[in-house]
Scaffold this active site. Sequence first.
Site: not given
Length: 650
Positions: A337, A529, A533
């Site tokens: 991410d 995080d 996610d």
Amino acid sequence: MHSGPFRQRQGGLARRDDARQAESVLRVLTRYPAITATVAVGLVVLGLSLAGQSAAGRWLAILYVSGFIVWTLIGMVRDVLRGHVGLDILAVVAMVATLAVGEYVAALIIVLMLAGGEALEDYAGRRAKRELTALLDRSPRIAHVIVRPREETSDEVRDAAADEVRVGDVLLVRPSEIVPVDGVLLTESGTFDESSLTGESMPVSRAAGEEVLSGAVNGSRAVRIRAVRRSADSQYQQIVALVRDAQESRAPVVRLADRFAIPFTAVSLVIAGAAWGLSGDPARFAEVLVLATPCPLLIAAPVAFLGGLSRAAKAGIIIKGGAVIEQLARVRSAAFDKTGTLTQGRPDLVAVRPAPGFDADDVLALAASAEQYSSHVLADGIRRAAQERGLGVAAATEAREVATNGVTAVIGGRTVVVGKPAYIAALAPDTERTSLEPGQAAAYVAVDGRFAGALVLADDVRPESRDVVEWLAAHGVERIVMLTGDARATGESIAHEVGITDVHAELLPTEKVHLAAQLRPRPVMMVGDGVNDAPVLAAADIGIAMGAKGATAAGDAADAVILKDSLAKVVDAVSIGRHTLRVAYTAIWIGIAISIALMLVATTGLIPAVAGALIQELVDLTTILYALRALTGPASGLRVSESRAPAAAA
């Protein structure tokens, strides 16, 4: 003249010492009843033999070993019904063979060896997971609630259980005490040891207004904190829950040993059968098989995996079970991410762009008031900006967060929504997209169904991100991608800085999950995080959550949680996984190689059954000692370029 009382005190201390020693011995005897019973039977058999009652001793040994064989067979049947065929068949055949040829002492030694193997595994396991259990033992239990705050030295304090603390309570944390719940520091400053939470060995300083996490150990000064979460929701309790999951999970050790079970059993029986056939002596069959008992395979691998879990916990990484360690060791693709993972996760407000009819400060104040109820990383930057500008943050009468989209709150009778442009546009049709520079992100605001403006934030790249990507690429991770919900220009800009060329941007959670499922080669590791996610972390082969900032949903969904706010821990996790698997396999091969070599020697008749059973204990000890090497290991070799400027790679 005081010698009498002194002697009495000495006598009392001696008696207490004796009582403690007796308690310790009793605890050991009751913890391992099979060992206790086997040793007792062995001593009785020896005593009967010395008294000229060898026949009675032989029958006692035969009855006891036969009972142990039946008990083992019952356990084997249960395992088979669960779909698990293990190595106990070798031990059973060895015990039956020794009894059949009259080697009842050797049979007793095999029973002792199997029972002793379990004890060795238990001891080595407790040694290996010491770091994990240390977290559980230090769980905060008592809080000092300040009832009437006065001068700092004369607060009226009552003690309460940590789980009775309510949000908003003011607590006193005395020197060297554990912080019971997450809170905001009210005292001007404080120093805390957060090593049990993050793996950071140096104490950290906190200023008034900063968050202090439960589980941290206060320094030399008493401090006050205001509770912001209940005990069950606090960081330390979440870590404890993760640790408990890690301890209770079934490691892949059984599967690892099972891969060798059938071939090792077959080879052992072939060697034993050949020794019997060539010599014509059935005792040779038993002499070979006592050296083929499977303790090295059954014990060494579990100890290695527990050691890996413990080493990871000490490094500030909670890995939820041995299966995750094995997957980490084999990872071939990695997905990251962007926000809060490759970037610092501490975005700063760059600009407020109000829509016509709205004031910039009003838009920021309303957005900050709503973002009090959001866990998204952009929310922190918005709240911080409002505080720095002296804008008041109002409480909401109603608030809810729609994961991955935004937050809605009713503030002063007005409905305020902050979130992604598509989400805001669905609620406010007059929404207009704002232009963004590379590396920027925007939160859009709607008030009572009207577009109110956009807040532009920028988030710096973590200094270690590029080093982590380069290390993974250099150590067998063939494909590295970015999966982000942010705008393509922002995602590509950050990806270029950290060395990622494969970028997928403007993704919804379901699209992230789909892309993670399609990634090849496998296994796939996903690092992220935050709440948004959680779905993709759960869907990946290995999900790693950056949990230092308390992303509960991500931590629950992930297979591993990084407690220190550093992406470099991803490299540590992969490195520990590889070292642990290597140690487990090596320990198994050491046990197999030594056992086969000894079996071949036993075919010549040079190793009597009793001696062989005793020698096998040394093989067990050797493999266990090697397996404990998983507790330590070489460093990952990652060199983080702390001085690298975020734009240096651009």
